[in-house]
Design a protein around this motif. Structure first.
Motif, PDB file in Angstrom:
ATOM      1  N   GLY A   1     -26.501 -35.145  35.168  1.00  0.00           N
ATOM      2  CA  GLY A   1     -25.918 -36.164  34.475  1.00  0.00           C
ATOM      3  C   GLY A   1     -25.793 -36.130  32.972  1.00  0.00           C
ATOM      4  O   GLY A   1     -24.741 -36.975  32.596  1.00  0.00           O
ATOM      5  N   ALA A   2     -26.391 -35.364  32.521  1.00  0.00           N
ATOM      6  CA  ALA A   2     -26.161 -35.155  31.004  1.00  0.00           C
ATOM      7  C   ALA A   2     -24.768 -34.346  30.720  1.00  0.00           C
ATOM      8  O   ALA A   2     -24.285 -34.357  29.513  1.00  0.00           O
ATOM      9  N   PHE A   3     -24.425 -33.615  31.616  1.00  0.00           N
ATOM     10  CA  PHE A   3     -23.229 -32.659  31.756  1.00  0.00           C
ATOM     11  C   PHE A   3     -21.845 -33.338  32.292  1.00  0.00           C
ATOM     12  O   PHE A   3     -21.046 -32.396  31.990  1.00  0.00           O
ATOM     13  N   CYS A   4     -22.031 -33.939  33.229  1.00  0.00           N
ATOM     14  CA  CYS A   4     -20.927 -34.419  34.028  1.00  0.00           C
ATOM     15  C   CYS A   4     -20.925 -35.663  34.658  1.00  0.00           C
ATOM     16  O   CYS A   4     -21.894 -36.349  34.360  1.00  0.00           O
ATOM     17  N   ARG A   5     -19.957 -36.282  35.020  1.00  0.00           N
ATOM     18  CA  ARG A   5     -20.114 -37.276  35.875  1.00  0.00           C
ATOM     19  C   ARG A   5     -20.352 -36.890  37.408  1.00  0.00           C
ATOM     20  O   ARG A   5     -19.638 -36.427  38.028  1.00  0.00           O
ATOM     21  N   PHE A   6     -21.560 -37.357  37.865  1.00  0.00           N
ATOM     22  CA  PHE A   6     -21.909 -36.934  39.239  1.00  0.00           C
ATOM     23  C   PHE A   6     -21.852 -38.223  40.132  1.00  0.00           C
ATOM     24  O   PHE A   6     -22.102 -39.363  40.020  1.00  0.00           O
ATOM     25  N   GLU A   7     -21.222 -37.771  41.488  1.00  0.00           N
ATOM     26  CA  GLU A   7     -20.867 -38.843  42.282  1.00  0.00           C
ATOM     27  C   GLU A   7     -21.477 -38.515  43.727  1.00  0.00           C
ATOM     28  O   GLU A   7     -20.996 -37.038  44.242  1.00  0.00           O
ATOM     29  N   LEU A   8     -22.308 -39.109  44.459  1.00  0.00           N
ATOM     30  CA  LEU A   8     -22.905 -38.758  45.678  1.00  0.00           C
ATOM     31  C   LEU A   8     -21.798 -39.575  46.758  1.00  0.00           C
ATOM     32  O   LEU A   8     -22.084 -40.790  46.720  1.00  0.00           O
ATOM     33  N   VAL A   9     -21.282 -38.818  47.427  1.00  0.00           N
ATOM     34  CA  VAL A   9     -20.395 -39.515  48.759  1.00  0.00           C
ATOM     35  C   VAL A   9     -21.198 -39.288  49.958  1.00  0.00           C
ATOM     36  O   VAL A   9     -21.037 -38.012  50.471  1.00  0.00           O
ATOM     37  N   GLN A  10     -21.508 -40.362  50.956  1.00  0.00           N
ATOM     38  CA  GLN A  10     -21.827 -40.132  52.079  1.00  0.00           C
ATOM     39  C   GLN A  10     -21.058 -40.635  53.249  1.00  0.00           C
ATOM     40  O   GLN A  10     -20.870 -41.846  53.216  1.00  0.00           O
ATOM     41  N   LEU A  11     -20.192 -39.722  54.143  1.00  0.00           N
ATOM     42  CA  LEU A  11     -19.358 -40.278  54.951  1.00  0.00           C
ATOM     43  C   LEU A  11     -19.919 -40.548  56.259  1.00  0.00           C
ATOM     44  O   LEU A  11     -21.003 -39.886  56.489  1.00  0.00           O
ATOM     45  N   LYS A  12     -19.312 -41.393  56.918  1.00  0.00           N
ATOM     46  CA  LYS A  12     -19.674 -41.749  58.329  1.00  0.00           C
ATOM     47  C   LYS A  12     -19.320 -40.663  59.234  1.00  0.00           C
ATOM     48  O   LYS A  12     -18.250 -40.029  59.178  1.00  0.00           O
ATOM     49  N   GLU A  13     -20.443 -40.085  60.144  1.00  0.00           N
ATOM     50  CA  GLU A  13     -20.075 -39.268  61.207  1.00  0.00           C
ATOM     51  C   GLU A  13     -19.258 -39.862  62.325  1.00  0.00           C
ATOM     52  O   GLU A  13     -19.369 -41.050  62.575  1.00  0.00           O
TER      53      GLU A  13
ATOM     54  N   ASP B   1     -34.315 -36.738  47.810  1.00  0.00           N
ATOM     55  CA  ASP B   1     -34.785 -36.308  46.454  1.00  0.00           C
ATOM     56  C   ASP B   1     -34.030 -35.264  45.999  1.00  0.00           C
ATOM     57  O   ASP B   1     -34.128 -35.104  44.615  1.00  0.00           O
ATOM     58  N   ALA B   2     -33.489 -34.101  46.672  1.00  0.00           N
ATOM     59  CA  ALA B   2     -32.718 -32.909  46.120  1.00  0.00           C
ATOM     60  C   ALA B   2     -31.339 -33.530  45.563  1.00  0.00           C
ATOM     61  O   ALA B   2     -30.949 -33.153  44.240  1.00  0.00           O
ATOM     62  N   ALA B   3     -30.752 -34.588  46.423  1.00  0.00           N
ATOM     63  CA  ALA B   3     -29.653 -35.192  45.500  1.00  0.00           C
ATOM     64  C   ALA B   3     -29.929 -35.825  44.164  1.00  0.00           C
ATOM     65  O   ALA B   3     -29.257 -35.909  43.472  1.00  0.00           O
ATOM     66  N   ALA B   4     -31.098 -36.558  44.246  1.00  0.00           N
ATOM     67  CA  ALA B   4     -31.453 -37.365  42.963  1.00  0.00           C
ATOM     68  C   ALA B   4     -31.859 -36.331  42.049  1.00  0.00           C
ATOM     69  O   ALA B   4     -31.382 -36.595  40.732  1.00  0.00           O
ATOM     70  N   GLU B   5     -32.303 -35.093  42.337  1.00  0.00           N
ATOM     71  CA  GLU B   5     -32.636 -34.248  41.139  1.00  0.00           C
ATOM     72  C   GLU B   5     -31.192 -33.483  40.847  1.00  0.00           C
ATOM     73  O   GLU B   5     -31.144 -33.302  39.447  1.00  0.00           O
ATOM     74  N   TYR B   6     -30.359 -33.227  41.695  1.00  0.00           N
ATOM     75  CA  TYR B   6     -29.082 -32.855  41.035  1.00  0.00           C
ATOM     76  C   TYR B   6     -28.576 -33.815  40.016  1.00  0.00           C
ATOM     77  O   TYR B   6     -27.873 -33.619  39.255  1.00  0.00           O
ATOM     78  N   GLU B   7     -28.564 -35.214  40.506  1.00  0.00           N
ATOM     79  CA  GLU B   7     -27.691 -36.154  39.433  1.00  0.00           C
ATOM     80  C   GLU B   7     -28.508 -36.281  38.412  1.00  0.00           C
ATOM     81  O   GLU B   7     -27.855 -36.464  37.321  1.00  0.00           O
ATOM     82  N   LYS B   8     -29.817 -36.014  38.389  1.00  0.00           N
ATOM     83  CA  LYS B   8     -30.628 -36.376  37.076  1.00  0.00           C
ATOM     84  C   LYS B   8     -30.461 -34.965  36.260  1.00  0.00           C
ATOM     85  O   LYS B   8     -30.009 -35.038  34.902  1.00  0.00           O
ATOM     86  N   ARG B   9     -30.189 -33.915  36.824  1.00  0.00           N
ATOM     87  CA  ARG B   9     -29.863 -32.572  35.979  1.00  0.00           C
ATOM     88  C   ARG B   9     -28.810 -32.378  35.506  1.00  0.00           C
ATOM     89  O   ARG B   9     -28.326 -31.982  34.148  1.00  0.00           O
TER      90      ARG B   9
END
Length: 76
Positions: A29-41, A19-27
């Motif tokens: 998104g209007a000002f930048c290109r947002f990309e979430l990268v989840q790396l494998k441990e 939810d926090a990552a989605a909120e960051y993306e939503k907020r």
């Protein structure tokens, strides 16, 4: 346009983190290109030695650093 890359180690399993990552993306998104990268441990044995832990941390840090472009501003 500004690029923001949110890098995580491992998947975001907990709902509040997703939810926090989605909120960051939503907020942002209007000002930048947002990309979430989840790396494998890196996998460790059931009873890892100090050197095994050190090697895993080294590999994970290399993966993270490989995703950071030159001259990028980094916040940890």
């Amino acid at each position: 346009m500004l690029n923001v890359k949110f890098i995580t180690l491992g998947t975001l399993k907990e709902a509040y983190l997703r939810d926090a990552a989605a909120e960051y993306e939503k907020r942002l998104g209007a000002f930048c290109r947002f990309e979430l990268v989840q790396l494998k441990e890196e996998r460790l044995s059931d009873d890892p030695s100090e050197s095994e832990i050190k090697n895993a941390l080294s590999k994970e840090s290399e993966k993270i650093l490989a995703l950071i472009p030159a001259r990028a501003y980094v916040v940890a």
